[in-house]
Design a protein around this motif. Structure first.
Motif, PDB file in Angstrom:
ATOM      1  N   THR A 267     -48.279 -32.073 -53.765  1.00  0.00           N
ATOM      2  CA  THR A 267     -50.148 -32.674 -54.618  1.00  0.00           C
ATOM      3  C   THR A 267     -50.663 -31.868 -54.639  1.00  0.00           C
ATOM      4  N   ASN A 268     -51.627 -31.878 -55.417  1.00  0.00           N
ATOM      5  CA  ASN A 268     -52.667 -31.065 -55.829  1.00  0.00           C
ATOM      6  C   ASN A 268     -52.235 -29.603 -55.823  1.00  0.00           C
TER       7      ASN A 268
ATOM      8  N   ARG B 225     -47.769 -38.579 -68.566  1.00  0.00           N
ATOM      9  CA  ARG B 225     -48.529 -37.400 -68.978  1.00  0.00           C
ATOM     10  C   ARG B 225     -49.300 -39.699 -69.264  1.00  0.00           C
ATOM     11  N   SER B 226     -48.534 -40.586 -69.554  1.00  0.00           N
ATOM     12  CA  SER B 226     -48.849 -41.903 -69.783  1.00  0.00           C
ATOM     13  C   SER B 226     -48.543 -42.808 -68.793  1.00  0.00           C
ATOM     14  N   GLU B 227     -48.271 -42.002 -67.654  1.00  0.00           N
ATOM     15  CA  GLU B 227     -47.688 -42.495 -66.334  1.00  0.00           C
ATOM     16  C   GLU B 227     -49.529 -43.398 -65.750  1.00  0.00           C
ATOM     17  N   ALA B 228     -49.432 -44.049 -65.251  1.00  0.00           N
ATOM     18  CA  ALA B 228     -50.512 -44.608 -64.365  1.00  0.00           C
ATOM     19  C   ALA B 228     -50.392 -43.824 -63.025  1.00  0.00           C
ATOM     20  N   GLY B 229     -51.640 -44.167 -62.283  1.00  0.00           N
ATOM     21  CA  GLY B 229     -51.908 -42.695 -61.234  1.00  0.00           C
ATOM     22  C   GLY B 229     -52.557 -41.323 -61.635  1.00  0.00           C
ATOM     23  N   ASP B 230     -52.104 -40.665 -60.628  1.00  0.00           N
ATOM     24  CA  ASP B 230     -53.180 -39.038 -61.132  1.00  0.00           C
ATOM     25  C   ASP B 230     -51.977 -38.657 -61.571  1.00  0.00           C
ATOM     26  N   PHE B 231     -52.360 -37.401 -62.966  1.00  0.00           N
ATOM     27  CA  PHE B 231     -51.379 -36.836 -63.841  1.00  0.00           C
ATOM     28  C   PHE B 231     -50.602 -35.741 -62.773  1.00  0.00           C
ATOM     29  N   VAL B 232     -51.588 -34.789 -62.157  1.00  0.00           N
ATOM     30  CA  VAL B 232     -51.406 -33.086 -61.153  1.00  0.00           C
ATOM     31  C   VAL B 232     -50.166 -34.273 -60.675  1.00  0.00           C
ATOM     32  N   ASP B 233     -49.958 -35.141 -60.120  1.00  0.00           N
ATOM     33  CA  ASP B 233     -48.994 -35.450 -58.621  1.00  0.00           C
ATOM     34  C   ASP B 233     -47.737 -35.834 -58.953  1.00  0.00           C
TER      35      ASP B 233
ATOM     36  N   LEU C  21     -22.562 -30.413 -49.957  1.00  0.00           N
ATOM     37  CA  LEU C  21     -24.175 -29.997 -50.476  1.00  0.00           C
ATOM     38  C   LEU C  21     -24.986 -31.438 -50.646  1.00  0.00           C
ATOM     39  N   LYS C  22     -26.007 -31.429 -50.566  1.00  0.00           N
ATOM     40  CA  LYS C  22     -26.876 -32.672 -50.899  1.00  0.00           C
ATOM     41  C   LYS C  22     -28.158 -31.636 -51.580  1.00  0.00           C
ATOM     42  N   ILE C  23     -28.514 -31.995 -53.166  1.00  0.00           N
ATOM     43  CA  ILE C  23     -30.071 -32.046 -53.312  1.00  0.00           C
ATOM     44  C   ILE C  23     -30.819 -32.584 -53.689  1.00  0.00           C
ATOM     45  N   VAL C  24     -31.766 -32.846 -52.923  1.00  0.00           N
ATOM     46  CA  VAL C  24     -32.927 -34.021 -53.338  1.00  0.00           C
ATOM     47  C   VAL C  24     -34.474 -32.986 -53.241  1.00  0.00           C
ATOM     48  N   ALA C  25     -35.135 -34.524 -54.206  1.00  0.00           N
ATOM     49  CA  ALA C  25     -36.738 -33.854 -54.515  1.00  0.00           C
ATOM     50  C   ALA C  25     -37.256 -34.586 -53.424  1.00  0.00           C
ATOM     51  N   ALA C  26     -38.547 -33.470 -53.076  1.00  0.00           N
ATOM     52  CA  ALA C  26     -39.731 -34.724 -51.985  1.00  0.00           C
ATOM     53  C   ALA C  26     -40.971 -33.848 -52.362  1.00  0.00           C
ATOM     54  N   ILE C  27     -41.858 -34.370 -52.378  1.00  0.00           N
ATOM     55  CA  ILE C  27     -43.080 -34.444 -52.345  1.00  0.00           C
ATOM     56  C   ILE C  27     -43.889 -34.399 -51.114  1.00  0.00           C
ATOM     57  N   TYR C  28     -44.478 -33.396 -50.728  1.00  0.00           N
ATOM     58  CA  TYR C  28     -45.827 -33.302 -49.959  1.00  0.00           C
ATOM     59  C   TYR C  28     -46.980 -33.332 -50.139  1.00  0.00           C
ATOM     60  N   ASP C  29     -48.404 -34.521 -48.838  1.00  0.00           N
ATOM     61  CA  ASP C  29     -49.289 -34.727 -49.467  1.00  0.00           C
ATOM     62  C   ASP C  29     -50.145 -34.187 -48.755  1.00  0.00           C
ATOM     63  N   LEU C  30     -50.766 -32.816 -49.281  1.00  0.00           N
ATOM     64  CA  LEU C  30     -51.115 -32.391 -47.932  1.00  0.00           C
ATOM     65  C   LEU C  30     -52.687 -32.423 -47.296  1.00  0.00           C
ATOM     66  N   GLN C  31     -53.208 -34.260 -47.717  1.00  0.00           N
ATOM     67  CA  GLN C  31     -54.368 -34.713 -46.923  1.00  0.00           C
ATOM     68  C   GLN C  31     -53.763 -35.214 -45.934  1.00  0.00           C
ATOM     69  N   THR C  32     -52.365 -36.184 -45.737  1.00  0.00           N
ATOM     70  CA  THR C  32     -51.210 -36.481 -45.070  1.00  0.00           C
ATOM     71  C   THR C  32     -50.748 -36.416 -43.576  1.00  0.00           C
ATOM     72  N   GLY C  33     -49.832 -35.255 -45.006  1.00  0.00           N
ATOM     73  CA  GLY C  33     -48.597 -34.027 -44.233  1.00  0.00           C
ATOM     74  C   GLY C  33     -47.007 -35.019 -44.232  1.00  0.00           C
ATOM     75  N   ALA C  34     -47.557 -35.695 -44.666  1.00  0.00           N
ATOM     76  CA  ALA C  34     -45.994 -37.190 -44.675  1.00  0.00           C
ATOM     77  C   ALA C  34     -45.155 -36.026 -46.091  1.00  0.00           C
ATOM     78  N   VAL C  35     -43.993 -35.988 -45.707  1.00  0.00           N
ATOM     79  CA  VAL C  35     -42.597 -35.854 -47.028  1.00  0.00           C
ATOM     80  C   VAL C  35     -42.328 -36.991 -47.396  1.00  0.00           C
TER      81      VAL C  35
END
Length: 239
Positions: A146-147, A183-191, A221-235
């Motif tokens: 995030t961010n 760009r047109s999605e609801a929520g935080d544009f950057v995240d 092999l497996k390939i996955v995508a994930a996002i880390y939250d800077l505030q909560t620490g959760a992936v």
């Protein structure tokens, strides 16, 4: 005459032998048998590796005091051979150290490639191919966060026609299609863009690499995508 990264000269015939050995790893469906040093690859399956990352992140979020490691012992144990059980492509952001956020891992466990925006250029692609094919790492995680500054810069190009000096502009170009899509999605544009970029990068890895595609097809092999939250620490893993 060729040279190694430490400046030592290498006879061209020896260099070509190394190159031939690399080609022999997997062209035409041959079995990958090379090792960075003598020793076995990880015993963890690709599902076990993903489960270990998830449980490690839960430990990091819920009980960070348990994330203790004996670095001296680990250093000695892996000095002659490495067998990482997961490969992480993460952002260079100083707040996103993969070894810590996945449970306080030490040396020899995670094979990590980091750059601004967790992007995949030739060097990063070669790195993750090496991790999967040579070192036997069964899992690749494209880890956004995030961010993200690089993602924000791409969003500003799309939304505000911003420009950046030096190599920053060309560096963030691969993120622009994700920013346009989000760009047109609801929520935080950057995240939203960060998640979309990670998702696209994960898909592009298999599509652009015969090495990785072959390992995926073989169930190694497996390939996955994930996002880390800077505030909560959760992936959070992105389907």
């Amino acid at each position: 005459m060729c040279y190694t990264c430490d400046g030592k000269a290498v006879d061209r015939r020896d260099f070509l032998k190394v190159g031939a050995g690399l080609v022999a790893f997997g062209v035409g469906g041959a079995t990958w048998s090379a090792r960075a040093a003598q020793g076995a690859v990880t015993a963890l399956s690709l599902d076990d590796a993903l489960a270990a990352l998830k449980s490690g992140n839960e430990r990091y979020v819920g009980h960070p005091e348990l994330c203790s490691i004996d670095l001296a012992a680990q250093r000695n144990a892996v000095a002659a051979h490495q067998a990482p059980w997961a490969t992480i492509i993460s952002c260079a952001d100083s707040r996103v150290p993969p070894e810590l956020i996945f449970g306080g891992h030490g040396v020899g466990e995670l094979f990590v490639a980091r750059n601004a925006g967790n992007l995949v250029d030739t060097a990063t692609l070669g790195t993750v191919e090496y991790g999967a094919a040579v070192l036997g790492s069964p899992l690749i995680v494209v880890l956004a966060h995030t961010n993200c500054g690089a993602v924000k810069a791409a969003c500003d190009v799309v939304a505000k026609n911003a420009t950046y000096p030096g190599a920053i502009g060309p560096m963030i170009e691969p993120i622009l299609p994700a920013a346009i899509a989000a760009r047109s999605e609801a929520g935080d544009f950057v995240d939203n863009t960060a998640k979309e970029s990670a998702r696209r990068t994960a898909r592009r890895l298999a599509a652009s690499s015969k090495v990785l595609a072959g390992l995926i097809k073989a169930g190694k092999l497996k390939i996955v995508a994930a996002i880390y939250d800077l505030q909560t620490g959760a992936v959070t893993y992105i389907e």
